[in-house]
Design an enzyme around this catalytic site. Structure first.
Site, mmCIF file in Angstrom:
data_model
loop_
_atom_site.group_PDB
_atom_site.id
_atom_site.type_symbol
_atom_site.label_atom_id
_atom_site.label_comp_id
_atom_site.label_asym_id
_atom_site.label_seq_id
_atom_site.Cartn_x
_atom_site.Cartn_y
_atom_site.Cartn_z
ATOM 1 N N ALA A 1 0.834 -1.203 0.000
ATOM 2 C CA ALA A 1 0.000 0.000 0.000
ATOM 3 C C ALA A 1 0.868 1.253 0.000
ATOM 4 O O ALA A 1 1.971 1.260 0.557
ATOM 5 C CB ALA A 1 -0.933 0.002 1.200
ATOM 6 N N GLY B 1 2.176 4.946 0.985
ATOM 7 C CA GLY B 1 2.392 5.542 2.289
ATOM 8 C C GLY B 1 3.684 5.035 2.892
ATOM 9 O O GLY B 1 4.361 4.153 2.339
ATOM 10 N N GLY C 1 5.104 0.686 7.392
ATOM 11 C CA GLY C 1 4.753 0.532 8.789
ATOM 12 C C GLY C 1 5.834 -0.189 9.580
ATOM 13 O O GLY C 1 6.468 -1.124 9.080
ATOM 14 N N MET C 2 6.022 0.223 10.824
ATOM 15 C CA MET C 2 7.020 -0.412 11.690
ATOM 16 C C MET C 2 6.449 -1.618 12.420
ATOM 17 O O MET C 2 7.186 -2.439 12.954
ATOM 18 C CB MET C 2 7.549 0.606 12.701
ATOM 19 C CG MET C 2 8.393 1.698 12.062
ATOM 20 S SD MET C 2 9.162 2.799 13.276
ATOM 21 C CE MET C 2 7.756 3.811 13.727
ATOM 22 N N LYS D 1 -3.756 -5.711 6.565
ATOM 23 C CA LYS D 1 -2.691 -5.356 7.506
ATOM 24 C C LYS D 1 -2.245 -6.616 8.245
ATOM 25 O O LYS D 1 -3.060 -7.279 8.906
ATOM 26 C CB LYS D 1 -3.191 -4.285 8.482
ATOM 27 C CG LYS D 1 -3.749 -3.051 7.774
ATOM 28 C CD LYS D 1 -4.323 -2.029 8.731
ATOM 29 C CE LYS D 1 -3.244 -1.239 9.410
ATOM 30 N NZ LYS D 1 -3.802 -0.060 10.136
ATOM 31 N N ASP E 1 -13.415 1.294 10.800
ATOM 32 C CA ASP E 1 -13.790 -0.014 11.323
ATOM 33 C C ASP E 1 -12.801 -1.038 10.782
ATOM 34 O O ASP E 1 -12.277 -0.912 9.671
ATOM 35 C CB ASP E 1 -15.212 -0.368 10.888
ATOM 36 C CG ASP E 1 -15.758 -1.584 11.627
ATOM 37 O OD1 ASP E 1 -15.154 -1.983 12.643
ATOM 38 O OD2 ASP E 1 -16.788 -2.118 11.188
#
Length: 576
Positions: free
Chosen positions: A320, A322, A325-326, A341, A376
């Site tokens: 994705a 952006g 993510g960590m 995710k 959500d």
């Protein structure tokens, strides 16, 4: 070869247990939904929220109870696939003429998957109908009140309010009727309609977070508009608070950033069909979910996504957009607005949180009042996708970073655990793409999002713009939950004043800081906004940088006060 009498008896008993199990669940679901009216009349927002949460837990409780009964009935044949194939056939026949048959199918699937620990899909012992929409068989209209408008529109709305009675009186039904009429006439004129011919409203009242909603549509001579009347309880009286007639307003109200409605619908499918006339672009899965049928919403979301894969076999899933993510690896199918995710095997060193704590925070969001500012999240287990529909770069990352929950079986990628959210545009990217006016609006709404979350007892934690997103409706939402926490668990502090030059110029923190300490004065350092945008935020929401504001909100929540965050803007509200 014909079934033996003993096998036939087992199949009939098991089928009856499954049917009764769903019917019992459905009855309990209705019981909890009906409490919405009583909670509304009493002004009991806390009780309304507890009923929503209890109703969410009801599904798994009911499935577990059915499995217990099946275990007693089937004994050592509980895991017989041959028996379950026949149960599947008998169940399909039993529900064939039921209007909400899809809900029964999903209940059956949950039971069989839980028993057999199914990974992917097993069409022999579960229902698979990727090419069938669950509402295709709905042929009769949902129950509704219809009002022909032949004279004064204010009189029509007064009749409407009389038809929706509560145990407490309306504060000013005459005045509310006139205000509704004036607003509706104005909105219809704005779209070129000079006359209102009729109004129709669902018989079922929708309740959520202390409000009640009459949901329907208003017809002009050439077109119709949504017509949603929002009611509030004040001083043991009912008052009309707002009228929503624009699709965007209603779409937000029924959106994926709010909690689920308490609505005692006799059948769900026909209500979904009606709501689609108001919101034709709203995915069916989101409508089922917002009506409280979260499991059905998951089923429809999965079906829709798999259909998209079949339609676009040449398209591959990719990481994705952006910042990386960590804690989570995040991927998406570019043509479809979902993100998956996955928890990484190891988090970045700066992240001290543990895996179970991250999962619990996502569960918290699912249960919490999201006030239109949190996406959500749905939890999926044992998903299977074709290997060739993953980009090589994404597959390499998943196999190196998420080995605990991802594996490859021949030509299939199996994902043991994931969270799925609606895809929104990351705020940090959005701010680089839009003009100055749009950037100012987004930053201002980001500040309002932080305030709305605070009033719902949520502190976002990580305030970097990369953790916020912009929806299609232009609202700013928060979607990265690993540092999210309850506001009442935070210790908001003013920055201590340095008493000497050594402390003043020290590179290290010279005072004690606990894990839950928060210093709002330091927020500008962590927002990573350009100076001009930071100034816009200060001008609109300067109190966010003052510990006293946070302490005041915290104090009100701790005292038991339920702080109101309306799901619509002042533009929709009626003035008394």
């Amino acid at each position: 070869m014909a079934q033996s009498d003993s096998s036939g008896s087992l199949i009939r008993r098991a089928t009856d247990l499954l049917l009764t199990g769903f019917d019992d669940y459905n009855a309990s679901f209705s019981d909890l939904s009906r409490r919405g009216k009583r909670r509304f009349e009493a002004g009991d927002r806390v009780g309304m929220r507890s009923d929503v949460v209890a109703r969410m837990a009801l599904y798994d409780q009911s499935v577990d109870e059915v499995i217990g009964r099946l275990e007693e009935s089937l004994a050592n044949r509980l895991w017989s696939r041959s028996i379950w194939k026949e149960i599947h056939k008998a169940f399909a026949k039993a529900i064939d003429d039921r209007l909400d048959a899809e809900l029964y199918k999903t209940f059956f699937n949950t039971t069989s998957r839980r028993l057999f620990k199914t990974r992917g899909v097993d069409p022999a012992i579960e229902f698979v109908a990727l090419d069938i929409q669950p509402t295709d068989r709905i042929t009769h209209p949902v129950s509704r009140h219809t009002y022909a408008v032949g004279g004064d529109l204010g009189d029509t709305f007064r009749r409407v309010l009389r038809d929706y009675e509560f145990s407490i009186p309306y504060a000013d039904s005459a005045g509310d009727g006139e205000r509704l009429a004036e607003r509706l006439r104005s909105e219809l004129l704005a779209v070129g309609e000079s006359a209102i011919t009729s109004i129709e409203l669902l018989e079922t009242v929708f309740y959520r977070e202390g409000r009640a909603y009459l949901v329907g549509r208003a017809f002009g001579r050439e077109r119709y508009l949504p017509c949603v009347i929002a009611l509030v309880q004040e001083d043991s009286q009912v008052r009309v608070d707002a009228l929503l007639v624009r699709r965007l307003q209603v779409s937000i109200l029924f959106g994926y950033t709010f909690s689920y409605f308490l609505a005692d619908l006799p059948t769900v499918g026909d209500a979904v069909v009606f709501l689609r006339t108001l919101l034709p672009d709203k995915p069916i899965d989101e409508l089922y979910t917002v009506l409280g049928r979260a499991k059905q919403g998951k089923t429809e979301r999965y079906r829709a996504f798999v259909r998209q894969l079949l339609v676009r076999p040449e398209e591959t899933m990719v990481e994705a957009e952006g910042q990386r993510g960590m804690v989570m690896a995040v991927f998406t199918l570019p043509s479809y607005p979902l993100v998956f995710k996955l928890l990484r095997d190891r988090f970045a060193p700066v992240k001290t949180i543990r895996r179970h704590e991250v999962i619990e925070r996502y569960h918290l969001v699912h249960r919490h009042d999201r006030v239109g500012r949190l996406l959500d999240v749905q939890e999926f287990k044992d998903l299977r996708f074709p290997r060739d529909q993953f980009s090589s770069e994404l597959l390499d990352e998943l196999m190196s970073e998420c080995q605990r929950i991802v594996r490859i079986d021949d030509d299939t990628v199996v994902i043991r655990h994931s969270f799925v959210e609606r895809r929104v545009r990351p705020l940090d990217l959005y701010l680089k793409e839009v003009d100055e006016a749009a950037a100012h609006h987004a930053v201002t709404d980001m500040g309002q999002a932080l305030k709305d979350l605070a009033r719902s007892n949520i502190f976002a934690g990580d305030l970097l713009p990369k953790n916020f997103g912009v929806t299609r409706s232009g609202r700013v939402v928060f979607y990265d939950y690993d540092e999210l926490t309850l506001l009442t668990d935070c210790n908001f502090r003013h920055m201590p004043k340095a008493t000497n030059d050594f402390d003043l110029y020290s590179d290290e923190t010279w005072f004690h800081v606990d894990d839950n300490d928060v210093f709002p004065e330091e927020f500008p350092r962590f927002l990573a906004l350009k100076p001009a945008l930071l100034e816009v935020l200060r001008d609109a929401h300067g109190e966010l940088f003052d510990a006293d504001w946070w302490l005041q909100v915290q104090s009100r929540i701790r005292s038991g006060e339920s702080l109101d965050v309306p799901p619509y803007t002042d533009e929709a509200r009626l003035r008394g």
